[in-house]
Design an enzyme around this catalytic site. Sequence first.
Site, PDB file in Angstrom:
ATOM      1  CB  CYS A   1      53.043   9.582 -42.855  1.00 29.60           C
ATOM      2  SG  CYS A   1      55.064  10.471 -42.756  1.00 29.60           S
TER       3      CYS A   1
ATOM      4  CB  CYS B   1      55.804  10.919 -40.568  1.00 25.12           C
ATOM      5  SG  CYS B   1      55.971  11.430 -41.753  1.00 25.12           S
TER       6      CYS B   1
END
Length: 292
Positions: free
Chosen positions: A192, A111
């Site tokens: 992320c 991510c």
Amino acid sequence: MADCSKRKKLCYCLLLCFLVAGITGGAIGIYKWYRSGLNRWHGPGSTPDFQDIIEDRCYNYTQRIRPDSRSRNCQEIKQAFMSAFISKDPCKATKEDYRRLIDLADPTVPCNKRVLWSKTKELAREYAKLRGLVTLEDTLLGFLADRLHWCGEPGSPDLNTWSCPDWEKDCRTNYRSVFWEVLSERFAESACGTVQVLLNGSLENAFDEMSIFGRVEAPNLKPMVTLQVWLVHDPGKPPRDSCSGSSIKKLKSILSERNVRFICRDNLRVHHEKRWTGRNTSWNQDCREKYQ
Ligand SMILES: *[C@@H]1O[C@H](CO)[C@@H](O)[C@H](O)[C@H]1NC(C)=O
Ligand SMILES: *[C@@H]1O[C@H](CO)[C@@H](O)[C@H](O)[C@H]1NC(C)=O
């Protein structure tokens, strides 16, 4: 008697001629009507051998490019892809149509290693490759569908290879656009850490609110993610947008509403002659010298 039979023959002959002409004309008419029906959209038709390409790419990806995804079932993935749009109205795509496909091939890329792009696709892919990062086209589904076109036809088991709906001229809810929107949304919302995006500073509006990045990705970044914008300029062309330009300001305001952190780097020049060779480090050096 002989006279009558002669006339009869002539009658039959004429009748036959009309019949043949009628059938031929009708067939041509039906074919033309059928073709113009398939030709009614303004976008390119489905890529020839679409199914085979999907299958080949799937094996290539799962066996060779990312062997950690070896357990994926390519036959099932291909079938889920086809049944998402075959026989359906090509202008009535929904996210739901792709649910099964997405479930079968959910991306497993880290991510915190994601690169987004808007009108800088080739450069973004190369940038990602050099730095061990990934673009959407490096995920299984993105890789399968990259540069392909596809649409079906109601009541037909075949793909329409004549034409497919265009996002602007025909309908936004076409199967190709919805596919990329679903994929992009998931790619962005599950990102992320620091997400990078390469925007094209040689365009008047480097940030385009109507692009997939503008409509789908930027508005779906999670709070506390950092978006690192690289504004790249084509060599030999005057820069037309910058980090202080109005389009980037617009992006900044969309992000601050969502509590996404924002960094913008300007004036990044691409070394044209070395740009496509891949192995060259000019990009890295350039960035390091200027910004680190
Ligand atoms: C497999 O993928 C690689 C990398 O994208 C490509 O260079 C190669 O031509 C592909 N091979 C086949 C058989 O599709
Ligand atoms: C920026 O956009 C122009 C026009 O579409 C295109 O020719 C150019 O290749 C793009 N630059 C990059 C770095 O992709």
